[in-house]
Design a protein around this motif. Structure first.
Motif, mmCIF file in Angstrom:
data_model
loop_
_atom_site.group_PDB
_atom_site.id
_atom_site.type_symbol
_atom_site.label_atom_id
_atom_site.label_comp_id
_atom_site.label_asym_id
_atom_site.label_seq_id
_atom_site.Cartn_x
_atom_site.Cartn_y
_atom_site.Cartn_z
ATOM 1 N N HIS A 8 0.840 -1.200 0.000
ATOM 2 C CA HIS A 8 0.000 0.000 0.000
ATOM 3 C C HIS A 8 0.876 1.251 0.000
ATOM 4 C CE1 HIS A 8 -2.985 2.951 1.170
ATOM 5 N NE2 HIS A 8 -2.272 3.240 2.236
ATOM 6 N N HIS A 58 -1.303 8.426 10.388
ATOM 7 C CA HIS A 58 -0.620 8.591 9.100
ATOM 8 C C HIS A 58 -1.657 8.598 7.955
ATOM 9 C CE1 HIS A 58 2.258 7.676 5.830
ATOM 10 N NE2 HIS A 58 1.405 6.733 5.468
ATOM 11 N N MET A 59 -2.582 7.660 7.998
ATOM 12 C CA MET A 59 -3.620 7.609 6.949
ATOM 13 C C MET A 59 -4.532 8.828 7.034
ATOM 14 S SD MET A 59 -4.624 3.599 6.495
ATOM 15 C CE MET A 59 -4.787 3.105 8.202
ATOM 16 N N GLU A 84 1.384 4.108 -2.979
ATOM 17 C CA GLU A 84 1.211 5.542 -2.718
ATOM 18 C C GLU A 84 2.475 6.314 -3.097
ATOM 19 O OE1 GLU A 84 0.155 5.624 1.405
ATOM 20 O OE2 GLU A 84 -1.977 5.737 0.951
HETATM 21 FE FE1 FEO Z 1 0.732 5.902 3.581
HETATM 22 FE FE2 FEO Z 1 -2.096 5.299 2.967
HETATM 23 O O1 FEO Z 1 -0.747 4.998 4.102
#
Ligand code: FEO
Length: 182
Positions: A58, A147-148, A62
């Motif tokens: 993931h 973080h998300m 990104e």
């Molecule tokens: Fe960088 Fe979407 O976690």
């Protein structure tokens, strides 16, 4: 809170739903697993290892398809943004971004690797190992969730500001497709 963006150009929320689902699944498993039970622990570690790879993928997706594109766009327009430079900046994880998150991620990975010899350990060692793994996973979750959140609240608005609607539509399709093939 950042304004809601149309779903078709929201590149973070859908993949993050999957990541949060995994976080919830393993948070529950960590609470329920009996670390005295060797086969149960081995099964948990095998599944967790696969899930850690999914987290890593993931972040890698990104990095390549979102953050690098955003950095390039800002560079083209000669705009400096410290947050963009700092987020996802450690290639060793390919990458979970901030140093703290990277450190917490590595801690869980190391414990999972060490745990493969769980059958050869005493009962006391298994229980101690279980506490260490539970704590390390919780530390990781405690950095991964914010973080998300930051990506959704800070980086999505930057994408909307510096990319065209059609560009983001294509970007979202690519991001979803890349997650499917993981
Ligand atoms: Fe960088 Fe979407 O976690």
């Amino acid at each position: 809170m950042a304004p809601r963006v149309p779903e078709e150009i929201d590149v973070f929320t859908a993949p993050h739903s999957r990541m949060k689902e995994l976080v919830n699944i393993y948070t529950r498993k960590m609470r329920c697993v009996d670390f005295r039970d060797g086969p149960e622990v081995v099964s948990l570690l095998k599944d967790l290892d696969t899930t850690l790879c999914e987290f890593k993928s993931h972040e890698s997706i990104e990095n390549i398809f979102i953050m690098d594109q955003l950095k390039n766009r800002l560079k083209q327009r000669q705009i400096s943004n410290a947050a963009v430079c700092d987020c996802h900046n450690d290639n060793q994880l390919s990458d979970v971004g901030t140093q703290r998150l990277l450190c917490d991620y590595k801690q869980v990975v190391q414990l999972v690797r060490r745990g493969t010899q769980v059958r050869e350990r005493s009962l006391g060692e298994r229980i101690t190992y279980g506490h260490q793994l539970q704590q390390a996973f919780q530390d990781f979750v405690n950095t991964f969730l914010p973080h998300m959140e930051e990506e959704e609240q800070v980086f999505q608005p930057l994408l909307v500001e510096y990319f065209e609607y059609d560009e983001l539509k294509v970007l979202k399709e690519i991001v979803l497709k890349e997650h499917e093939v993981v």
